[in-house]
Design a protein around this motif. Sequence first.
Motif, PDB file in Angstrom:
ATOM      1  N   ALA A 229      -4.253  20.802  -0.437  1.00  0.00           N
ATOM      2  CA  ALA A 229      -4.497  20.388  -1.818  1.00  0.00           C
ATOM      3  C   ALA A 229      -3.462  20.990  -2.766  1.00  0.00           C
ATOM      4  O   ALA A 229      -2.921  20.296  -3.642  1.00  0.00           O
ATOM      5  N   GLN A 230      -3.158  22.265  -2.572  1.00  0.00           N
ATOM      6  CA  GLN A 230      -2.186  22.940  -3.439  1.00  0.00           C
ATOM      7  C   GLN A 230      -0.786  22.345  -3.291  1.00  0.00           C
ATOM      8  O   GLN A 230       0.022  22.420  -4.226  1.00  0.00           O
ATOM      9  N   SER A 231      -0.502  21.778  -2.127  1.00  0.00           N
ATOM     10  CA  SER A 231       0.812  21.176  -1.875  1.00  0.00           C
ATOM     11  C   SER A 231       0.885  19.726  -2.352  1.00  0.00           C
ATOM     12  O   SER A 231       1.912  19.070  -2.165  1.00  0.00           O
ATOM     13  N   GLY A 232      -0.212  19.230  -2.931  1.00  0.00           N
ATOM     14  CA  GLY A 232      -0.208  17.871  -3.462  1.00  0.00           C
ATOM     15  C   GLY A 232      -0.315  16.789  -2.414  1.00  0.00           C
ATOM     16  O   GLY A 232      -0.028  15.617  -2.694  1.00  0.00           O
ATOM     17  N   LEU A 233      -0.732  17.172  -1.204  1.00  0.00           N
ATOM     18  CA  LEU A 233      -0.876  16.183  -0.123  1.00  0.00           C
ATOM     19  C   LEU A 233      -2.195  15.431  -0.291  1.00  0.00           C
ATOM     20  O   LEU A 233      -3.119  15.904  -0.950  1.00  0.00           O
ATOM     21  N   ALA A 234      -2.268  14.254   0.326  1.00  0.00           N
ATOM     22  CA  ALA A 234      -3.410  13.373   0.071  1.00  0.00           C
ATOM     23  C   ALA A 234      -4.432  13.343   1.206  1.00  0.00           C
ATOM     24  O   ALA A 234      -5.556  12.902   0.998  1.00  0.00           O
ATOM     25  N   ALA A 235      -4.049  13.787   2.405  1.00  0.00           N
ATOM     26  CA  ALA A 235      -4.925  13.594   3.565  1.00  0.00           C
ATOM     27  C   ALA A 235      -4.682  14.671   4.612  1.00  0.00           C
ATOM     28  O   ALA A 235      -3.629  15.322   4.631  1.00  0.00           O
ATOM     29  N   ILE A 236      -5.662  14.830   5.504  1.00  0.00           N
ATOM     30  CA  ILE A 236      -5.543  15.770   6.623  1.00  0.00           C
ATOM     31  C   ILE A 236      -5.960  15.078   7.920  1.00  0.00           C
ATOM     32  O   ILE A 236      -6.971  14.384   7.960  1.00  0.00           O
ATOM     33  N   GLU A 237      -5.158  15.276   8.969  1.00  0.00           N
ATOM     34  CA  GLU A 237      -5.566  14.926  10.333  1.00  0.00           C
ATOM     35  C   GLU A 237      -6.131  16.195  10.960  1.00  0.00           C
ATOM     36  O   GLU A 237      -5.409  17.180  11.134  1.00  0.00           O
TER      37      GLU A 237
ATOM     38  N   MET B  36       0.845  -1.221   0.000  1.00  0.00           N
ATOM     39  CA  MET B  36       0.000   0.000   0.000  1.00  0.00           C
ATOM     40  C   MET B  36       0.870   1.257   0.000  1.00  0.00           C
ATOM     41  O   MET B  36       0.614   2.201  -0.711  1.00  0.00           O
ATOM     42  N   GLY B  37       1.894   1.293   0.850  1.00  0.00           N
ATOM     43  CA  GLY B  37       2.850   2.386   0.814  1.00  0.00           C
ATOM     44  C   GLY B  37       2.512   3.567   1.701  1.00  0.00           C
ATOM     45  O   GLY B  37       1.732   3.472   2.630  1.00  0.00           O
ATOM     46  N   VAL B  38       3.125   4.692   1.358  1.00  0.00           N
ATOM     47  CA  VAL B  38       3.083   5.903   2.173  1.00  0.00           C
ATOM     48  C   VAL B  38       2.000   6.841   1.650  1.00  0.00           C
ATOM     49  O   VAL B  38       1.939   7.116   0.453  1.00  0.00           O
ATOM     50  N   ARG B  39       1.146   7.323   2.553  1.00  0.00           N
ATOM     51  CA  ARG B  39       0.176   8.365   2.187  1.00  0.00           C
ATOM     52  C   ARG B  39       0.596   9.662   2.858  1.00  0.00           C
ATOM     53  O   ARG B  39       0.683   9.734   4.084  1.00  0.00           O
ATOM     54  N   THR B  40       0.848  10.696   2.066  1.00  0.00           N
ATOM     55  CA  THR B  40       1.296  11.965   2.626  1.00  0.00           C
ATOM     56  C   THR B  40       0.104  12.827   3.028  1.00  0.00           C
ATOM     57  O   THR B  40      -0.987  12.709   2.480  1.00  0.00           O
ATOM     58  N   GLY B  41       0.338  13.683   4.009  1.00  0.00           N
ATOM     59  CA  GLY B  41      -0.749  14.540   4.464  1.00  0.00           C
ATOM     60  C   GLY B  41      -0.259  15.646   5.377  1.00  0.00           C
ATOM     61  O   GLY B  41       0.942  15.885   5.515  1.00  0.00           O
ATOM     62  N   LEU B  42      -1.225  16.311   6.002  1.00  0.00           N
ATOM     63  CA  LEU B  42      -0.975  17.472   6.853  1.00  0.00           C
ATOM     64  C   LEU B  42      -1.745  17.310   8.164  1.00  0.00           C
ATOM     65  O   LEU B  42      -2.890  16.860   8.169  1.00  0.00           O
ATOM     66  N   VAL B  43      -1.117  17.703   9.256  1.00  0.00           N
ATOM     67  CA  VAL B  43      -1.802  17.799  10.550  1.00  0.00           C
ATOM     68  C   VAL B  43      -2.346  19.222  10.653  1.00  0.00           C
ATOM     69  O   VAL B  43      -1.582  20.191  10.558  1.00  0.00           O
ATOM     70  N   SER B  44      -3.647  19.365  10.842  1.00  0.00           N
ATOM     71  CA  SER B  44      -4.249  20.704  10.736  1.00  0.00           C
ATOM     72  C   SER B  44      -3.741  21.667  11.805  1.00  0.00           C
ATOM     73  O   SER B  44      -3.745  22.882  11.579  1.00  0.00           O
TER      74      SER B  44
ATOM     75  N   GLU C  34     -13.606  16.193   0.711  1.00  0.00           N
ATOM     76  CA  GLU C  34     -14.148  15.448  -0.440  1.00  0.00           C
ATOM     77  C   GLU C  34     -14.126  16.304  -1.703  1.00  0.00           C
ATOM     78  O   GLU C  34     -13.755  15.835  -2.781  1.00  0.00           O
ATOM     79  N   ASP C  35     -14.486  17.577  -1.560  1.00  0.00           N
ATOM     80  CA  ASP C  35     -14.513  18.486  -2.709  1.00  0.00           C
ATOM     81  C   ASP C  35     -13.127  18.661  -3.331  1.00  0.00           C
ATOM     82  O   ASP C  35     -13.001  18.928  -4.527  1.00  0.00           O
ATOM     83  N   HIS C  36     -12.080  18.543  -2.495  1.00  0.00           N
ATOM     84  CA  HIS C  36     -10.707  18.759  -2.967  1.00  0.00           C
ATOM     85  C   HIS C  36      -9.954  17.444  -3.181  1.00  0.00           C
ATOM     86  O   HIS C  36      -8.729  17.456  -3.387  1.00  0.00           O
ATOM     87  N   GLY C  37     -10.677  16.322  -3.120  1.00  0.00           N
ATOM     88  CA  GLY C  37     -10.034  15.041  -3.355  1.00  0.00           C
ATOM     89  C   GLY C  37      -9.080  14.611  -2.254  1.00  0.00           C
ATOM     90  O   GLY C  37      -8.137  13.842  -2.494  1.00  0.00           O
ATOM     91  N   LEU C  38      -9.323  15.099  -1.040  1.00  0.00           N
ATOM     92  CA  LEU C  38      -8.464  14.766   0.109  1.00  0.00           C
ATOM     93  C   LEU C  38      -9.151  13.749   1.015  1.00  0.00           C
ATOM     94  O   LEU C  38     -10.370  13.793   1.199  1.00  0.00           O
ATOM     95  N   ALA C  39      -8.362  12.854   1.582  1.00  0.00           N
ATOM     96  CA  ALA C  39      -8.870  11.911   2.580  1.00  0.00           C
ATOM     97  C   ALA C  39      -8.754  12.533   3.970  1.00  0.00           C
ATOM     98  O   ALA C  39      -7.983  13.467   4.188  1.00  0.00           O
ATOM     99  N   VAL C  40      -9.540  12.012   4.918  1.00  0.00           N
ATOM    100  CA  VAL C  40      -9.372  12.364   6.327  1.00  0.00           C
ATOM    101  C   VAL C  40      -8.521  11.262   6.955  1.00  0.00           C
ATOM    102  O   VAL C  40      -8.914  10.102   6.970  1.00  0.00           O
ATOM    103  N   ALA C  41      -7.346  11.638   7.444  1.00  0.00           N
ATOM    104  CA  ALA C  41      -6.411  10.648   8.000  1.00  0.00           C
ATOM    105  C   ALA C  41      -6.801  10.252   9.418  1.00  0.00           C
ATOM    106  O   ALA C  41      -6.638   9.090   9.814  1.00  0.00           O
ATOM    107  N   ALA C  42      -7.295  11.227  10.196  1.00  0.00           N
ATOM    108  CA  ALA C  42      -7.596  10.958  11.604  1.00  0.00           C
ATOM    109  C   ALA C  42      -8.318  12.147  12.209  1.00  0.00           C
ATOM    110  O   ALA C  42      -8.313  13.253  11.656  1.00  0.00           O
ATOM    111  N   TYR C  43      -8.926  11.892  13.369  1.00  0.00           N
ATOM    112  CA  TYR C  43      -9.423  12.965  14.225  1.00  0.00           C
ATOM    113  C   TYR C  43      -8.409  13.116  15.360  1.00  0.00           C
ATOM    114  O   TYR C  43      -8.246  12.201  16.176  1.00  0.00           O
ATOM    115  N   GLY C  44      -7.711  14.232  15.367  1.00  0.00           N
ATOM    116  CA  GLY C  44      -6.655  14.450  16.374  1.00  0.00           C
ATOM    117  C   GLY C  44      -7.232  14.998  17.662  1.00  0.00           C
ATOM    118  O   GLY C  44      -7.250  16.213  17.898  1.00  0.00           O
TER     119      GLY C  44
END
Length: 253
Positions: free
Chosen positions: A25-33, A1-9, A56-66
């Motif tokens: 989204a502009q940074s090409g990341l895939a998910a947000i916590e 499966m590999g590495v999914r990149t993202g951002l911690v809000s 969803e509108d920006h094609g981003l996944a939700v990685a977690a609820y922090g």
Amino acid sequence: MGVRTGLVSVTFRQLAVEEVVEVAAQSGLAAIEWGGDIHVPLGDLPAARKARALCEDHGLAVAAYGSYLRAGSVDREEIRTAVNTAAELGAPRIRVWAGTVGTAEAGVGDRMAVTRGLAELSDVAAGSGIEIAMEFHRGTLTDEVDSTITLLLDVGAPNLTTYWQPPVDLNDAECLAQLEALMPWLSTVHVFSWWPSHTRLPLSGRESLWRPVLDRIAKEPREINALLEFVADDSVTQLATDAAKLHSWVPTA
């Protein structure tokens, strides 16, 4: 499966939810916590739905609820509220904290309370198909590897996992040894380059750590999150630079 990149809000507490999504989204990341302190407060279901829809509108996944729940000092109502918030957010896991004292200071009662608390959190979350993931952090019982693994084994819940991040001032070799020990339970890595101590560097400042970390987690058969956190100067421009560097280091199949 590999590495999914993202951002911690919480990296951008000063930005609105809409802006956090745009930046990721502009940074090409895939998910947000999404953090439970400002962007998606505990029990604020409309905020959770809004963050989910924007992702969803920006094609981003939700990685977690922090969340900022502290295992061992959370009542069942708070646990249910956290699970409901995570479910509305579409989060597959809730990040929690393993108590309020570090391993060296913890008594038997502290460890028992945290263990029981993690078991209850895991049990309630499992009913909604949600994971519980422990923040790997000083001042808690996940401040070192052996204590973290003891909690994971003592609770024994299939939906209990752990995060990892490089402890302040630990060298590359010690960091990689920690990562390897926690790998069977690892769901997420918080990615930042602090060195020495709390000095924030561009991500490239610790290439000697992050390249082998990403190489290692990419070998796992499951998806593991690599989420950028605490960029230098809280700068959106720096995030874009760090995200580009992170993507350049992620091994391609």
